[in-house]
Design a protein around this motif. Structure first.
Motif, PDB file in Angstrom:
ATOM      1  N   ILE A 159       0.838  -1.203   0.000  1.00 38.16           N
ATOM      2  CA  ILE A 159       0.000   0.000   0.000  1.00 38.16           C
ATOM      3  C   ILE A 159       0.873   1.254   0.000  1.00 38.16           C
ATOM      4  O   ILE A 159       0.636   2.198  -0.764  1.00 38.16           O
ATOM      5  CB  ILE A 159      -0.939  -0.001   1.215  1.00 38.16           C
ATOM      6  N   ALA A 160       1.896   1.267   0.851  1.00 38.22           N
ATOM      7  CA  ALA A 160       2.783   2.434   0.928  1.00 38.22           C
ATOM      8  C   ALA A 160       3.511   2.667  -0.393  1.00 38.22           C
ATOM      9  O   ALA A 160       3.687   3.817  -0.826  1.00 38.22           O
ATOM     10  CB  ALA A 160       3.785   2.250   2.065  1.00 38.22           C
ATOM     11  N   THR A 161       3.922   1.597  -1.037  1.00 35.12           N
ATOM     12  CA  THR A 161       4.624   1.715  -2.313  1.00 35.12           C
ATOM     13  C   THR A 161       3.714   2.295  -3.388  1.00 35.12           C
ATOM     14  O   THR A 161       4.111   3.193  -4.149  1.00 35.12           O
ATOM     15  CB  THR A 161       5.151   0.342  -2.754  1.00 35.12           C
ATOM     16  N   LEU A 162       2.478   1.791  -3.442  1.00 30.05           N
ATOM     17  CA  LEU A 162       1.523   2.312  -4.422  1.00 30.05           C
ATOM     18  C   LEU A 162       1.233   3.792  -4.180  1.00 30.05           C
ATOM     19  O   LEU A 162       1.164   4.589  -5.125  1.00 30.05           O
ATOM     20  CB  LEU A 162       0.216   1.504  -4.353  1.00 30.05           C
TER      21      LEU A 162
ATOM     22  N   PRO B 225      10.013   1.759  -1.965  1.00 33.63           N
ATOM     23  CA  PRO B 225       9.785   3.202  -2.130  1.00 33.63           C
ATOM     24  C   PRO B 225      11.071   3.998  -2.334  1.00 33.63           C
ATOM     25  O   PRO B 225      11.069   5.021  -3.022  1.00 33.63           O
ATOM     26  CB  PRO B 225       9.093   3.595  -0.808  1.00 33.63           C
ATOM     27  N   PHE B 226      12.165   3.515  -1.753  1.00 37.65           N
ATOM     28  CA  PHE B 226      13.442   4.201  -1.946  1.00 37.65           C
ATOM     29  C   PHE B 226      13.934   4.062  -3.388  1.00 37.65           C
ATOM     30  O   PHE B 226      14.510   4.984  -3.952  1.00 37.65           O
ATOM     31  CB  PHE B 226      14.487   3.648  -0.981  1.00 37.65           C
ATOM     32  N   LYS B 227      13.696   2.894  -3.980  1.00 41.36           N
ATOM     33  CA  LYS B 227      14.091   2.699  -5.377  1.00 41.36           C
ATOM     34  C   LYS B 227      13.256   3.613  -6.281  1.00 41.36           C
ATOM     35  O   LYS B 227      13.759   4.182  -7.256  1.00 41.36           O
ATOM     36  CB  LYS B 227      13.904   1.233  -5.769  1.00 41.36           C
ATOM     37  N   ILE B 228      11.975   3.743  -5.940  1.00 41.30           N
ATOM     38  CA  ILE B 228      11.104   4.638  -6.700  1.00 41.30           C
ATOM     39  C   ILE B 228      11.578   6.077  -6.525  1.00 41.30           C
ATOM     40  O   ILE B 228      11.632   6.856  -7.494  1.00 41.30           O
ATOM     41  CB  ILE B 228       9.643   4.487  -6.227  1.00 41.30           C
ATOM     42  N   ALA B 229      11.940   6.450  -5.296  1.00 40.15           N
ATOM     43  CA  ALA B 229      12.427   7.802  -5.025  1.00 40.15           C
ATOM     44  C   ALA B 229      13.665   8.121  -5.855  1.00 40.15           C
ATOM     45  O   ALA B 229      13.813   9.231  -6.382  1.00 40.15           O
ATOM     46  CB  ALA B 229      12.738   7.952  -3.543  1.00 40.15           C
ATOM     47  N   ASP B 230      14.555   7.131  -5.983  1.00 40.32           N
ATOM     48  CA  ASP B 230      15.757   7.331  -6.794  1.00 40.32           C
ATOM     49  C   ASP B 230      15.396   7.653  -8.239  1.00 40.32           C
ATOM     50  O   ASP B 230      16.010   8.521  -8.879  1.00 40.32           O
ATOM     51  CB  ASP B 230      16.638   6.081  -6.746  1.00 40.32           C
ATOM     52  N   ASP B 231      14.394   6.946  -8.767  1.00 39.55           N
ATOM     53  CA  ASP B 231      13.981   7.177 -10.149  1.00 39.55           C
ATOM     54  C   ASP B 231      13.419   8.581 -10.349  1.00 39.55           C
ATOM     55  O   ASP B 231      13.518   9.155 -11.439  1.00 39.55           O
ATOM     56  CB  ASP B 231      12.919   6.149 -10.565  1.00 39.55           C
ATOM     57  N   PHE B 232      12.818   9.128  -9.279  1.00 34.92           N
ATOM     58  CA  PHE B 232      12.236  10.464  -9.381  1.00 34.92           C
ATOM     59  C   PHE B 232      13.192  11.551  -8.893  1.00 34.92           C
ATOM     60  O   PHE B 232      12.859  12.733  -8.901  1.00 34.92           O
ATOM     61  CB  PHE B 232      10.932  10.530  -8.581  1.00 34.92           C
ATOM     62  N   GLY B 233      14.390  11.137  -8.439  1.00 32.37           N
ATOM     63  CA  GLY B 233      15.411  12.103  -8.062  1.00 32.37           C
ATOM     64  C   GLY B 233      15.150  12.839  -6.765  1.00 32.37           C
ATOM     65  O   GLY B 233      15.540  14.010  -6.618  1.00 32.37           O
ATOM     66  N   ILE B 234      14.493  12.178  -5.809  1.00 30.27           N
ATOM     67  CA  ILE B 234      14.257  12.834  -4.529  1.00 30.27           C
ATOM     68  C   ILE B 234      15.008  12.108  -3.417  1.00 30.27           C
ATOM     69  O   ILE B 234      15.460  10.974  -3.577  1.00 30.27           O
ATOM     70  CB  ILE B 234      12.754  12.920  -4.177  1.00 30.27           C
ATOM     71  N   LYS B 235      15.103  12.781  -2.269  1.00 30.39           N
ATOM     72  CA  LYS B 235      15.880  12.267  -1.150  1.00 30.39           C
ATOM     73  C   LYS B 235      15.126  11.168  -0.401  1.00 30.39           C
ATOM     74  O   LYS B 235      13.908  11.049  -0.494  1.00 30.39           O
ATOM     75  CB  LYS B 235      16.213  13.409  -0.177  1.00 30.39           C
ATOM     76  N   THR B 236      15.878  10.400   0.372  1.00 38.09           N
ATOM     77  CA  THR B 236      15.278   9.342   1.190  1.00 38.09           C
ATOM     78  C   THR B 236      15.948   9.334   2.566  1.00 38.09           C
ATOM     79  O   THR B 236      17.083   9.787   2.719  1.00 38.09           O
ATOM     80  CB  THR B 236      15.463   7.951   0.552  1.00 38.09           C
ATOM     81  N   LYS B 237      15.202   8.806   3.547  1.00 38.75           N
ATOM     82  CA  LYS B 237      15.772   8.723   4.890  1.00 38.75           C
ATOM     83  C   LYS B 237      15.126   7.584   5.661  1.00 38.75           C
ATOM     84  O   LYS B 237      13.907   7.424   5.655  1.00 38.75           O
ATOM     85  CB  LYS B 237      15.566  10.035   5.654  1.00 38.75           C
TER      86      LYS B 237
END
Length: 391
Positions: free
Chosen positions: A330-333, A364-376
Motif C-alpha cells: 500500500i505504501a509503495t503504491l 519506495p526508496f528505489k522509486i524515489a531514486d527514479d524520481f530524483g528525490i531524497k530518502t531517509k
C-alpha cells in the motif's frame, strides 16, 4: 517489595472495582501469575504502555493508568503555568474500560489545574494527533491497544507535535510516575466539579469539523475522482472500532459516495466477535467483507483497526478473487502515485523526501531514486517519522 508483598498490598486495597477484585481473587490462586503480574512495573516507552486488562503493577488497569497519568501531571507542572493552560487532549477507543480510563486520566490532570480536552465519545487515533496540534496542547493521551486482541488495552502519550512523546519527556514522565507512593488514592476530583471550574472540557463535533476540513485537502486529484468514483464500489469495515465514527463523512466529502459498511463488523464491540485479533493486515478479518463484496460486486475492501491508525486493503483481481495488500505494498503504491502526480503537475523538486522506518520495504526508496528525490530511514515507530515532518 517483592511480588508477593505487592500482591498482598493489592488484596488490602479498599477501592478496587468489583471486576478487578474478582480477577484478583481468581487469578491470584496461581503463583506464576502473581509473579508476573506483580513482579515488576509495566514498561512505559516512547509508544506508551500496553498489557492485559488485569490487576497488577505489570498490567493495564485503573491504577497503573492513574500512576502514569500522575507522572504526566507532574511533568506538565514542572513546565509551568503555560503548559498547564495548554493542557492535554484525551481520546479513547472501543475496548473494555477505555472510557473509564480516559475519564480517570482527565480527572487526575484537571485536579492538578491542568486544562483537559476530553472527547465526548471514541475517536480515531489520527484525530487525537490532529487535536493536539489544533488545540495547541502540551500533550495528548489515547487509551487504546491498537490491533491487539480483546484481552488488552493500552496508554499512548503524545507530544505537542501530535506524534508519540519524545524519549526525553517520556523518560521524565515515567520517572515521575515511579515516585507515586500510593497508586490507590491518587487525587482526582469528580467530573461535575472539574467541569464547573472549567478545567475539564468536553470536545467532539467542533474538532470533528476542523479535522474533516483538513482531511478534505488530502485528495490531490479531485478531477480524477469525479471521473471515476462512481465506477468504484467500496466495502469498508471498522473492525468494531473507532473508524465507524467518521468514515461516512470522510469518504463522502472526498467524492466517494458508493461505500458500503460491513454490518457485522460495524457494531462497536470490545469483544471483536468476528475475528480473533482485529489486525487489518490479516486475511481472516476480511472474510465478512469478501462475502459482502461478492454480493454487491464491489471492487475494493478497506479495513481499519479498532483505533483506526492502521489500514488494510483488498482488491479484486482479474480472476475475481481478492488479494489482500500488505502495508508495504500500500505504501509503495501511494508513494508512486504521489510522485507521478507531482511530476505531471510540475511540482516535483529534489527538496522532497521519502521517510520510512528501518523495517519497511526498500521499494519506495528505489522509486524515489527514479524520481530524483531524497530518502531517509528512521527507527520503527510513528513518532520518529513525526519528528521529520516539522524539520
Amino acid at each position: 517489595m517483592n511480588a508477593e508483598e505487592t500482591f498482598e498490598l493489592w488484596q488490602k486495597a479498599d477501592n478496587l472495582p468489583d471486576y478487578l477484585q474478582e480477577q484478583l481473587d481468581e487469578l491470584g490462586k496461581d503463583p506464576k501469575w502473581v509473579a508476573d503480574a506483580f513482579g515488576q512495573d509495566i514498561n512505559f516507552g516512547t509508544a506508551g504502555m500496553r498489557g492485559r486488562l488485569e490487576p497488577g503493577t505489570n498490567r493495564i488497569n485503573l491504577f497503573t493508568v492513574g500512576k502514569v497519568t500522575e507522572g504526566l501531571a507532574r511533568l506538565i507542572d514542572e513546565n509551568g503555568e503555560e503548559a498547564q493552560k495548554r493542557g492535554v487532549a484525551i481520546s479513547f477507543d472501543s475496548r473494555y474500560h477505555s472510557r473509564e480510563f480516559a475519564e480517570y486520566a482527565a480527572r487526575i490532570l484537571a485536579t492538578h489545574g491542568i486544562h483537559v480536552y476530553l472527547f465526548d465519545d471514541l475517536r480515531p487515533t489520527p484525530e487525537l494527533s490532529f487535536a493536539v496540534r489544533y488545540l495547541h496542547t502540551f500533550a495528548g493521551i489515547n487509551i487504546t491497544a491498537s490491533h491487539n486482541a480483546k484481552q488488552y488495552n493500552g496508554y499512548k502519550a503524545y507530544g505537542e507535535d501530535g506524534a508519540q512523546m519524545a524519549p526525553e519527556n517520556a523518560d521524565r514522565l515515567f520517572s515521575y510516575a515511579q515516585k507515586v507512593k500510593d497508586i490507590f488514592h491518587i487525587k482526582a476530583d469528580n467530573v461535575a466539579k472539574l467541569r464547573a471550574n472549567g478545567t475539564l472540557q468536553l470536545i467532539g463535533e467542533d474538532v470533528d469539523e476542523a479535522y474533516l476540513a483538513k482531511l478534505k485537502k488530502v485528495n490531490i486529484d479531485t478531477d480524477l475522482i469525479k471521473k471515476n468514483a462512481e465506477k468504484l464500489k467500496i466495502i469498508y469495515t471498522p473492525l468494531h472500532g473507532t473508524g465507524k465514527m467518521l468514515y461516512d463523512r470522510a469518504f463522502r466529502q472526498g467524492g466517494f459516495d458508493n461505500v458500503i459498511p460491513v454490518p457485522s463488523q460495524s457494531i462497536i464491540d470490545p469483544e471483536f466477535p468476528t475475528t480473533i485479533k482485529p489486525n487489518p493486515e490479516y486475511r481472516d478479518v476480511f472474510k465478512p467483507g469478501f462475502k459482502l463484496a461478492d454480493e454487491v460486486d464491489a471492487n475494493v475492501i478497506i479495513a481499519t483497526d479498532p483505533d483506526a491508525d492502521r489500514m488494510g486493503a483488498a482488491v479484486r483481481k482479474e480472476d475475481g478473487d481478492f488479494q489482500v495488500l500488505t502495508g508495504n505494498q500500500i505504501a509503495t503504491l501511494m508513494a508512486y502515485y504521489l510522485l507521478v502526480h507531482l511530476k505531471e503537475s510540475g511540482k516535483l523538486s529534489n527538496d522532497y523526501e521519502i521517510v520510512t522506518s528501518v523495517v519497511s520495504s526498500a521499494l519506495p526508496f528505489k522509486i524515489a531514486d527514479d524520481f530524483g528525490i531524497k530518502t531517509k530511514h528512521v527507527l520503527t515507530g510513528f513518532k520518529y517519522i513525526g519528528e521529520e515532518v516539522d524539520r
